[in-house]
Structure formats: structure tokens, C-alpha cells
Design a protein around this motif. Structure first.
Motif, PDB file in Angstrom:
ATOM      1  N   GLY A  52       0.805  -1.213   0.000  1.00 52.84           N
ATOM      2  CA  GLY A  52       0.000   0.000   0.000  1.00 52.84           C
ATOM      3  C   GLY A  52       0.838   1.263   0.000  1.00 52.84           C
ATOM      4  O   GLY A  52       2.053   1.233  -0.215  1.00 52.84           O
TER       5      GLY A  52
ATOM      6  N   ALA B  13      -4.463   2.049  -0.419  1.00 48.45           N
ATOM      7  CA  ALA B  13      -4.198   0.728  -0.993  1.00 48.45           C
ATOM      8  C   ALA B  13      -3.063   0.803  -2.020  1.00 48.45           C
ATOM      9  O   ALA B  13      -2.672   1.892  -2.462  1.00 48.45           O
ATOM     10  CB  ALA B  13      -5.467   0.192  -1.643  1.00 48.45           C
TER      11      ALA B  13
ATOM     12  N   CYS C 111     -11.660  -0.720  -3.655  1.00 46.78           N
ATOM     13  CA  CYS C 111     -12.268  -0.921  -2.330  1.00 46.78           C
ATOM     14  C   CYS C 111     -12.765  -2.343  -2.105  1.00 46.78           C
ATOM     15  O   CYS C 111     -13.015  -2.743  -0.961  1.00 46.78           O
ATOM     16  CB  CYS C 111     -13.418   0.075  -2.134  1.00 46.78           C
ATOM     17  SG  CYS C 111     -14.700  -0.025  -3.399  1.00 46.78           S
TER      18      CYS C 111
ATOM     19  N   GLY D  63     -10.945  -4.928  -3.053  1.00 46.31           N
ATOM     20  CA  GLY D  63      -9.751  -5.769  -3.067  1.00 46.31           C
ATOM     21  C   GLY D  63      -9.380  -6.303  -4.434  1.00 46.31           C
ATOM     22  O   GLY D  63      -8.525  -7.180  -4.545  1.00 46.31           O
TER      23      GLY D  63
ATOM     24  N   TYR E 143     -10.998   3.255  -6.143  1.00 49.70           N
ATOM     25  CA  TYR E 143      -9.790   3.459  -5.348  1.00 49.70           C
ATOM     26  C   TYR E 143     -10.093   4.471  -4.251  1.00 49.70           C
ATOM     27  O   TYR E 143     -10.642   5.547  -4.515  1.00 49.70           O
ATOM     28  CB  TYR E 143      -8.636   3.953  -6.215  1.00 49.70           C
ATOM     29  CG  TYR E 143      -7.318   3.990  -5.459  1.00 49.70           C
ATOM     30  CD1 TYR E 143      -6.609   2.820  -5.243  1.00 49.70           C
ATOM     31  CD2 TYR E 143      -6.811   5.181  -4.947  1.00 49.70           C
ATOM     32  CE1 TYR E 143      -5.414   2.825  -4.532  1.00 49.70           C
ATOM     33  CE2 TYR E 143      -5.620   5.204  -4.235  1.00 49.70           C
ATOM     34  CZ  TYR E 143      -4.923   4.018  -4.036  1.00 49.70           C
ATOM     35  OH  TYR E 143      -3.740   4.046  -3.324  1.00 49.70           O
TER      36      TYR E 143
END
Length: 216
Positions: free
Chosen positions: A13, A27, A51, A53, A82
Motif C-alpha cells: 500500500g 491501498a 475498495c 480488493g 480506489y
């Protein structure tokens, strides 16, 4: 003016480095590669985790990495899920760090499926060749969404079947797709179908044919 703590990018991240340690603020995101269209203009590819993953990538004209245009990238990635920090470090500050180092990876950015040098490019993958080739997702070349899961005979008849009645090329492609899983069992070699016709799209890239590959 107080100097802001440095931003560090890792596979885990985006981190803010302070005297008390590293604080994760977003992230993973990276400047993955630079592409070139057939007209020699450049594009950049930004990879990120949204968001949910999911690992995604977006392409932008290279002018977007100009500091005054970075908000364009921030907005586009935000719309894709994102999550930028809500306070403290801004999206533009993070993007300045992201685009600071030019990647060595290169790819070709094309507007439609077809033959490019010695490679056949489809919306799903590239067959042959040694270079990475990407179809512009905004070009209109992606004619249908690819979905997984059970369908219905009625649905197939109303969509694929209705169109296939008017297209010998589509009927041949359907037959090839159905034949592909049987080739290995019959000890037959894989093959490709070359369906060639002038393109009606004025993409400035010349006339290309749409090809489909049937393989084991």
C-alpha cells in the motif's frame, strides 16, 4: 511551511513515513507501464487495488501525468473504487510520487482486435508474438460483456442464435468454439480461424480483420 512526511509506495500500500513509524494511508497503486498507439502517441498504465480488493488497471493519455492534470487520474481511479485518503495527504500528492519514476515496461495500445505483426489479439487474450498488446477499453471494440454462469436456451436463441441466422461467419465461429474442447480428446491439433473483411471503423489504424482462435 512545515515539510510533509515522505510518502512510500510498496506492494502492501501507500505509507506515510513519520518519526514514529510508517502509517498506511491508501491501498497499493503503481505506475506500471507505458504504451504506444499505432500513431506513436503514448499512454500510461496505472495499476491499483480498489475498495473490493480487486486488482485493476486504467490507461490514460501520457499528458495526464503532467502535475496540473493529475486530478484527472485521481477522479478516474476514484470512480473505479480506489479509496484516496479523506484528510491529510491529497490524491495529487500521492500521484506525484506514483508517476515520479518512469517504468521500463512497454506495451502496444490498439483500438480493435486483429493481427498486429505476428500476433492475433482478441478481447480475451493475445496469441503469439512477444510484445504485450492491450485493446483500448474505450474504443468500442469490446462488443459484448463476457459473463460466467448458467444461461438459458431461450436467451441464447434471442441473442446469439438470432444474429447467427444472418451471419455465416458467426455460425462458423460458434461451431469452432464448440469444437475446441473436443480437439484434445480426438487427438487433433489446435487451429485458428481467420475471418477477414475490411473494418468499418475509422480508427486511423488501417483495415483490420477480426479473428477468433479455437484451441485445446
Amino acid at each position: 511551511m512545515k515539510k510533509r512526511p515522505p510518502i512510500k509506495l510498496t506492494k502492501a500500500g501507500v505509507f506515510l513515513v513519520t518519526s514514529s513509524g510508517e502509517q498506511r494511508i491508501a491501498a497499493p497503486i503503481s505506475f506500471h507501464a507505458i504504451g504506444e498507439r499505432l500513431d506513436r502517441t503514448k499512454v500510461v498504465e496505472i495499476r491499483f487495488v480498489n475498495c473490493d480488493g480487486k486488482k485493476l488497471s486504467e490507461q490514460f493519455d501520457m499528458a495526464a501525468i503532467n502535475p496540473k492534470n493529475l486530478s484527472t487520474i485521481a477522479d478516474a481511479l476514484g470512480n473505479k473504487g480506489y479509496l484516496w485518503p479523506t484528510d491529510g495527504v491529497s490524491a495529487v500528492e500521492i500521484l506525484k510520487v506514483v508517476v515520479a519514476k518512469i517504468p521500463s515496461r512497454r506495451f502496444t495500445f490498439v483500438a480493435a482486435p486483429g493481427w498486429y505483426d505476428n500476433a492475433i489479439v482478441t478481447p480475451l487474450r493475445c496469441y503469439g508474438g512477444t510484445k504485450r498488446i492491450v485493446i483500448d477499453p474505450r474504443s468500442g471494440a469490446h462488443l459484448a460483456s463476457y459473463t460466467k454462469g448458467p444461461g438459458s436456451l431461450n436467451g441464447w436463441r434471442k441473442t446469439v442464435g438470432r444474429l447467427a441466422k444472418k451471419s455465416t461467419g458467426l455460425r462458423l465461429s460458434i461451431a469452432a468454439a464448440l469444437a475446441a474442447p473436443l480437439l484434445r480428446r480426438l487427438s487433433m491439433d489446435s487451429f485458428a480461424l481467420n475471418l477477414f473483411a475490411p473494418s468499418t471503423a475509422h480508427s486511423g489504424e488501417g483495415d483490420h480483420a477480426v479473428r477468433r482462435m479455437a484451441t485445446t
